[in-house]
Design a protein around this motif. Structure first.
Motif, short mmCIF file in Angstrom:
data_model
loop_
_atom_site.label_atom_id
_atom_site.label_comp_id
_atom_site.label_asym_id
_atom_site.label_seq_id
_atom_site.Cartn_x
_atom_site.Cartn_y
_atom_site.Cartn_z
N ILE A 1 0.94 -1.25 0.06
CA ILE A 1 -0.01 0.04 -0.11
C ILE A 1 0.91 1.36 0.03
O ILE A 1 1.86 1.47 0.87
N GLU A 2 0.72 2.11 -0.98
CA GLU A 2 1.04 3.48 -1.03
C GLU A 2 0.53 4.33 -0.42
O GLU A 2 -0.89 4.47 -0.71
N VAL A 3 1.12 5.23 0.47
CA VAL A 3 0.18 6.15 1.28
C VAL A 3 0.68 7.56 1.18
O VAL A 3 1.87 7.87 0.89
N THR A 4 -0.42 8.30 0.99
CA THR A 4 0.02 9.89 0.92
C THR A 4 0.85 10.46 2.18
O THR A 4 0.73 9.90 3.24
N GLN A 5 1.88 11.10 2.04
CA GLN A 5 2.68 11.71 2.91
C GLN A 5 1.97 12.13 4.29
O GLN A 5 1.03 13.01 3.89
N GLY A 6 2.32 11.83 5.39
CA GLY A 6 1.54 12.42 6.62
C GLY A 6 0.65 11.42 6.98
O GLY A 6 0.12 11.72 8.14
N HIS A 7 0.20 10.32 6.23
CA HIS A 7 -1.15 9.99 6.56
C HIS A 7 -0.84 8.27 6.97
O HIS A 7 -1.77 7.50 7.25
N LEU A 8 0.55 7.92 7.20
CA LEU A 8 0.78 6.72 7.64
C LEU A 8 0.07 6.11 8.79
O LEU A 8 -0.41 4.88 8.71
N ASP A 9 -0.06 6.94 9.88
CA ASP A 9 -0.65 6.35 11.11
C ASP A 9 -2.32 6.09 10.77
O ASP A 9 -2.66 5.15 11.36
N GLU A 10 -2.95 7.06 10.19
CA GLU A 10 -4.28 7.04 9.98
C GLU A 10 -4.48 5.70 9.21
O GLU A 10 -5.65 5.12 9.50
#
Length: 159
Positions: free
Chosen positions: A71-80
């Motif tokens: 899964i590639e995640v938008t920067q800054g949203h890894l925890d969410e």
């Protein structure tokens, strides 16, 4: 944490015979029950032993398909996104990773259509940019720790 030869023998028994009593382990190892219990307590306290529950088979629970979803995640949203993954029951493990993607999940499914549904659910999570899925065809080396335990034990014995 240092694991000595007795710890290695204890861990081997726990892996090979997980449903045996502490008294029986002590008898097999030729040590006092109190000694064995103290070792078990230390191994748990030090985080070597992390659980004692049964190993369950997703396939036997009706989920024979195993896939690894990157899964590639938008920067800054890894925890969410990581928190949202915990709400998806078909995700049995998830890790932050380096390389091609931000998260690697182990997903189980009933069939290919169910796997697609789970992937669509993941894609719809806020913060998910894209996914890449690899379906496992056959397990070649089952989850195991005994070879590692024995290797650590041998290394400790040489010191």
């Amino acid at each position: 944490m240092t694991v000595d030869e007795l710890d290695t023998r204890i861990l081997r028994l726990l892996l090979e015979r997980p449903r045996t009593s502490v008294r029986e382990y002590a008898r097999i190892l030729g040590v006092a029950r109190g000694t064995l219990q103290a070792r078990l307590d230390r191994l748990e306290r030090d985080g070597v032993i992390t659980g004692t529950g049964p190993a369950l088979s997703p396939a036997a629970l009706g989920h024979p398909v195993l896939a690894f979803v990157h899964i590639e995640v938008t920067q800054g949203h890894l925890d969410e996104v990581g928190d949202a993954l915990a709400a998806v029951p078909e995700i049995v493990e998830a890790f932050s990773i380096t390389g091609g993607g931000d998260l690697l999940t182990r997903v189980v499914a009933r069939d290919a259509g169910h796997l697609e549904d789970v992937i669509q659910q993941l894609i719809s999570l806020p913060g998910v940019v894209r996914t890449r899925t690899e379906v496992a065809l056959r397990e070649r080396v089952p989850h195991r720790l005994l070879p590692l335990v024995e290797s650590v034990g041998r290394s400790a014995a040489r010191k």
